[in-house]
Motif scaffolding. Structure first.
Motif, PDB file in Angstrom:
ATOM      1  N   MET A  59      -2.409   7.789 -56.992  1.00  0.00           N
ATOM      2  CA  MET A  59      -1.531   7.252 -55.876  1.00  0.00           C
ATOM      3  C   MET A  59      -0.821   8.354 -55.314  1.00  0.00           C
ATOM      4  O   MET A  59      -0.662   8.526 -54.114  1.00  0.00           O
ATOM      5  N   VAL A  60      -0.153   9.133 -56.267  1.00  0.00           N
ATOM      6  CA  VAL A  60       0.631  10.183 -55.722  1.00  0.00           C
ATOM      7  C   VAL A  60      -0.097  11.250 -55.162  1.00  0.00           C
ATOM      8  O   VAL A  60       0.377  11.527 -53.943  1.00  0.00           O
ATOM      9  N   LEU A 120      -0.018   1.322 -46.556  1.00  0.00           N
ATOM     10  CA  LEU A 120      -0.277   1.073 -48.289  1.00  0.00           C
ATOM     11  C   LEU A 120      -0.692  -0.513 -48.202  1.00  0.00           C
ATOM     12  O   LEU A 120       0.089  -1.471 -47.901  1.00  0.00           O
ATOM     13  N   ILE A 122      -4.318   3.280 -48.086  1.00  0.00           N
ATOM     14  CA  ILE A 122      -4.432   3.416 -49.459  1.00  0.00           C
ATOM     15  C   ILE A 122      -4.587   2.010 -50.025  1.00  0.00           C
ATOM     16  O   ILE A 122      -3.545   1.323 -50.018  1.00  0.00           O
ATOM     17  N   VAL A 143       8.359  -0.683 -53.077  1.00  0.00           N
ATOM     18  CA  VAL A 143       7.935   0.413 -52.077  1.00  0.00           C
ATOM     19  C   VAL A 143       9.119   0.499 -51.182  1.00  0.00           C
ATOM     20  O   VAL A 143       9.903   1.847 -50.881  1.00  0.00           O
ATOM     21  N   ASN A 164       4.660   1.781 -57.523  1.00  0.00           N
ATOM     22  CA  ASN A 164       5.352   1.590 -56.228  1.00  0.00           C
ATOM     23  C   ASN A 164       6.371   2.560 -55.794  1.00  0.00           C
ATOM     24  O   ASN A 164       6.732   2.595 -54.693  1.00  0.00           O
ATOM     25  N   ILE A 182       4.675   6.136 -55.228  1.00  0.00           N
ATOM     26  CA  ILE A 182       4.086   6.487 -53.960  1.00  0.00           C
ATOM     27  C   ILE A 182       4.961   6.473 -52.928  1.00  0.00           C
ATOM     28  O   ILE A 182       4.866   7.536 -51.826  1.00  0.00           O
ATOM     29  N   SER A 212       4.113  -0.146 -45.638  1.00  0.00           N
ATOM     30  CA  SER A 212       3.252  -0.673 -46.904  1.00  0.00           C
ATOM     31  C   SER A 212       3.431  -2.118 -46.706  1.00  0.00           C
ATOM     32  O   SER A 212       4.573  -2.731 -46.406  1.00  0.00           O
ATOM     33  N   VAL A 226      -1.487  10.155 -51.353  1.00  0.00           N
ATOM     34  CA  VAL A 226      -0.538   9.942 -50.180  1.00  0.00           C
ATOM     35  C   VAL A 226      -0.618  11.097 -49.486  1.00  0.00           C
ATOM     36  O   VAL A 226      -1.036  11.259 -48.242  1.00  0.00           O
TER      37      VAL A 226
END
Lengths: 356, 250
Positions: A147-148, A103, A167, A36, A10, A13, A77, A151
Motif C-alpha cells: 500500500m505504502v 483509494l 489503489i 485515512v 489506512n 497509506i 479516499s 502510493v
C-alpha cells in the motif's frame, strides 16, 4: 535502511501520500476507510498542506478535479458506496486528463451492503464505473508495505500519463497493522504540467480544464487520443506476481490483494498433500496482466481457478486471458466472508481429483 | 482618436453562442470589466457550469474550468485550496446552482470559501429548452410545467440570495438585475465588491443576477425585460442581502 514502524493500513497509506508529495486531500467519512481521512486531518496541517472534509463524496471528487487541474498532487479516499458517488467525477477527471490518486477500501455491496472486506468493486474499478470510454489504472496491494509503495507509484503513473489512478484494497488491508518502511526513493523524471489552469501568470494563452467536445469529430479524436494513452499504459505498466509457477502444475490460482496471501497458504497446504498449485497475482487489475497467463498456460494440467471475494468478477478477465486454451474455474465468497486456506484447498482438491 | 469603448481584456475576441436578446453577454462583460479594473486577469481562474453558460470557458481570457453539473463550487474549492493566491469565481445558472448543485453552493458558503459566485437566475432551464427550474415562479408556464407551476405539486421557488445570506461563512450577498442601464451599473458595482471581498480574504461572496431568457420565455427581448420587472423582481427583491463588512443583514 529506514526504520520499520507498525502501522494500520489506512494510516500508512496517508503517510505514504505525504511522502509522495500529496498537497491536498479531500475526504468524507465512510467505513472502513475513515482512518485515512482522520490521519490526514491530523498530519496535513502539520506539514503545511491541505486537508478538507467535503460535504459529500461527490463534492470531494470535484475538489480533486479542481486541485488536480491546478497542477498539484491530490488524493481522495472512500469505500464502495462512496466510490459509486465519485464515479461521475472520476469520468470527468479521466475525460479532462487530470492526474490524481483515488483509494477504494472495498466493502461488501450492492447498495449499502456491509462494512466487511470484499472485492466486489472489481467491475466498477476496471470496466468503467462512470460513463464513457475511459480506463482507470488500478493497483491492488496485498500488504500494508505494498500500500505504502504503491502510493508513490500511483502518483508517478498519474502524472506521467495525466490519468486517474486507483489503489484498491479490501477492508482487511485498511484495518490490519503490519510493519512498514517508508523508503526514500529517487524522484522520477515527469513531464512538466504546462496544461495546468493555475492562473495565467504571464502565460499568453489561457489553459482550460474540460471534458466537453460538442463536435463529434473532435470528441472522437479526443477519445482516440485517450485510447492511445491506454495502449501505452498497457505496454508499460502491467504488474503481477508469479508464485510457485516454475514447474508443472495441477492448477493455477488467480487471486489478488489480501486474498492472494490466503491462497498462498492454501498452496502450501496442498503441497504437503502432493498437489502442486501455482498463483498468478495480478497487481495491476487494469491493465490486466494477460502475459502472465501466456507464461503458465502450458504448464497447468487442470487450467485456472479465479479465487475472489466476490460472486465472480475478475473471472471474466481470466477467461479472456486464457481464451479457451484451458478450463477456467471459479471460487468466491461475498458479503464480507473471507475464504480460509482450507476451504480454498478443498475446492481445488475437488477440481484436481484429491490427493495423488 | 480616443477609444471610449472596447472589449475588456478578460474577454476573448470570439463570437458567443448566446441567443439574441440574452443577457448572459452583458453579465460576462460585467465580470470581465471587473477583472480588468482590479488588474487580476493574471491570477483569476473561472469555473463554468453546465447550462447555457457551459461554454463560458471559451469566452473568458483567464484560465478556466468546465465543471460537472452543479459542482462548480466544489471545483472552485479545490482550486482555491491548491492555489490560495488565485482569484476563483464560479459562473452558474439556476438549474446548476439551485437544483443539482444545492449542497455544493451551501457548503462552499458555509465554509467561507474565499471564492466568488456569479449566480444567473432566469427562472428557467435554458440550455435544455425551457423546463421548470427551482427558480421558476408560481404559475409560470414552462415545458415541464405546461399548466403553470403548481406549487401544490411542484413546490415553491428558492430565493438563493436570502438563503445563502443566513450562513455565517457568506460575507457578501447581493441580488441585482440587468433589466435596465441603472440596474446594470448597480450589478457591476456588486460584482466588483464581491471580487474585492475575495481579494481581501474575507470569505464567500455571491451575486445573484436576475436575467432574461427571451427564447424560452417565448417573449421578445423588450417584453422579457418587462416580464422580469413585473414578475421576477417582486418575488426576488433586489438589494444587499448581507454585507458582513458593514454588519448589514437584510
Amino acid at each position: 535502511m529506514a526504520q520499520k514502524v507498525l502501522m494500520k493500513g489506512n494510516e500508512a497509506i496517508g503517510e505514504a501520500a505525504i511522502h509522495a508529495g500529496c498537497q491536498c486531500f479531500f475526504g468524507y467519512p465512510i467505513t472502513p476507510q475513515t482512518e485515512v481521512a482522520a490521519y490526514m486531518s491530523r498530519r496535513m496541517p502539520k506539514v503545511g498542506r491541505v486537508f478538507l472534509q467535503a460535504e459529500s463524496e461527490v463534492a470531494a471528487i470535484n475538489m480533486v478535479y479542481g486541485a488536480a487541474g491546478a497542477g498539484v498532487r491530490v488524493m481522495t479516499s472512500s469505500s464502495s458506496p462512496g466510490i459509486s458517488l465519485k464515479a461521475e467525477g472520476i469520468s470527468y477527471i479521466a475525460g479532462a486528463e487530470l492526474p490524481c490518486v483515488i483509494l477504494n477500501i472495498v466493502r461488501g455491496g450492492p447498495g449499502l451492503g456491509g462494512i466487511q472486506p470484499a472485492q466486489s468493486d472489481y467491475f466498477q474499478a476496471t470496466k468503467g464505473g462512470g460513463h464513457g470510454d475511459y480506463k482507470l489504472v488500478v493497483l491492488a496491494p496485498s500488504s500494508v508495505q505494498e500500500m505504502v509503495d504503491f502510493v508513490q507509484d500511483a502518483f508517478d503513473i498519474a502524472d506521467k500519463y495525466r490519468t486517474p489512478v486507483m489503489i484498491m484494497g479490501d477492508g482487511m488491508l485498511g484495518q490490519m497493522m503490519e510493519p512498514v518502511e517508508f523508503k526514500e526513493r529517487p524522484k522520477k523524471e515527469l513531464p512538466e504540467k504546462t496544461w495546468a489552469a493555475n492562473g495565467l501568470r504571464g502565460r499568453e494563452k489561457h489553459n482550460v480544464i474540460n471534458s466537453l467536445f460538442l463536435k463529434p469529430e473532435e470528441l472522437e479524436a479526443h477519445n482516440n487520443k485517450l485510447q492511445e494513452k491506454y495502449r501505452e499504459i498497457e505496454k508499460n505498466e502491467v504488474r503481477y506476481e508469479l508464485y510457485n509457477c516454475d514447474e508443472e502444475m495441477d492448477l493455477v490460482i488467480v487471486s489478488y490483494g489480501t486474498l492472494a496471501r490466503i491462497c498462498k497458504n492454501a498452496i502450501k497446504m496442498l503441497k504437503k498433500e502432493g498437489i502442486n498449485v501455482g498463483l498468478i497475482r495480478p497487481i495491476t487489475l487494469w491493465p490486466y496482466p494477460v502475459e502472465a497467463f501466456d507464461k503458465v498456460v502450458d504448464k497447468t494440467k487442470h487450467g485456472f481457478i479465479s479465487v475472489e471475494m466476490s460472486c465472480g468478477q475478475m473471472v471474466e478477465d481470466v477467461q479472456l486471458a486464457v481464451n479457451g486454451r484451458k478450463p477456467v474455474h471459479f471460487y468466491g465468497r461475498s458479503g464480507g466472508m473471507v475464504p480460509t486456506p482450507a476451504e480454498i484447498a478443498n475446492k481445488i482438491k475437488g477440481i484436481v481429483g484429491g490427493a495423488k | 482618436m480616443t477609444v471610449v469603448f472596447d472589449r475588456p481584456k478578460a474577454l476573448l475576441d470570439v463570437p458567443t453562442h448566446y441567443c439574441p436578446g440574452c443577457t448572459h453577454g452583458v453579465i460576462h462583460r460585467l465580470v470581465a470589466e471587473v477583472i480588468d479594473e482590479l488588474g487580476i486577469l493574471d491570477k483569476t481562474i473561472g469555473v463554468a457550469p453546465v447550462g447555457c453558460s457551459v461554454l463560458a470557458y471559451d469566452y473568458f481570457a483567464c484560465d478556466m474550468y468546465e465543471a460537472a453539473h452543479g459542482r462548480a463550487p466544489a471545483v472552485a474549492t479545490g482550486i482555491k485550496r491548491a492555489v490560495p493566491d488565485s482569484v476563483v469565481f464560479t459562473y452558474q445558472g439556476d438549474g446548476d446552482l439551485a437544483a443539482i448543485g444545492t449542497a455544493e453552493i451551501i457548503h462552499a458558503a458555509a465554509r467561507g470559501e474565499k471564492i466568488t459566485t456569479i449566480f444567473v437566475n432566469n427562472a428557467i432551464y435554458g440550455m435544455t429548452g425551457g423546463q421548470m427550474a427551482p427558480t421558476t415562479l408560481p404559475g409560470q408556464v414552462t415545458e415541464t410545467s405546461p399548466y403553470g407551476r403548481d406549487v401544490k405539486t411542484a413546490g415553491y421557488p428558492i430565493r438563493v440570495a436570502e438563503m445563502i445570506s443566513t450562513l455565517d461563512g457568506a460575507v457578501y450577498v447581493e441580488r441585482v438585475s440587468v433589466d435596465s442601464v441603472p440596474n446594470i451599473i448597480k450589478a457591476k458595482k456588486a460584482i466588483k465588491k464581491a471580487f474585492e471581498i475575495q481579494l481581501q480574504g474575507l470569505g464567500f461572496s455571491l451575486v445573484e443576477v436576475l436575467s432574461i431568457c427571451p427564447t424560452n420565455w417565448g417573449l421578445s427581448p423588450n417584453e422579457s425585460v418587462k416580464w422580469l420587472r413585473d414578475n421576477m423582481i417582486p418575488y426576488y427583491p433586489l438589494g444587499v442581502k448581507k454585507d458582513a463588512t458593514t454588519g448589514e443583514v437584510k
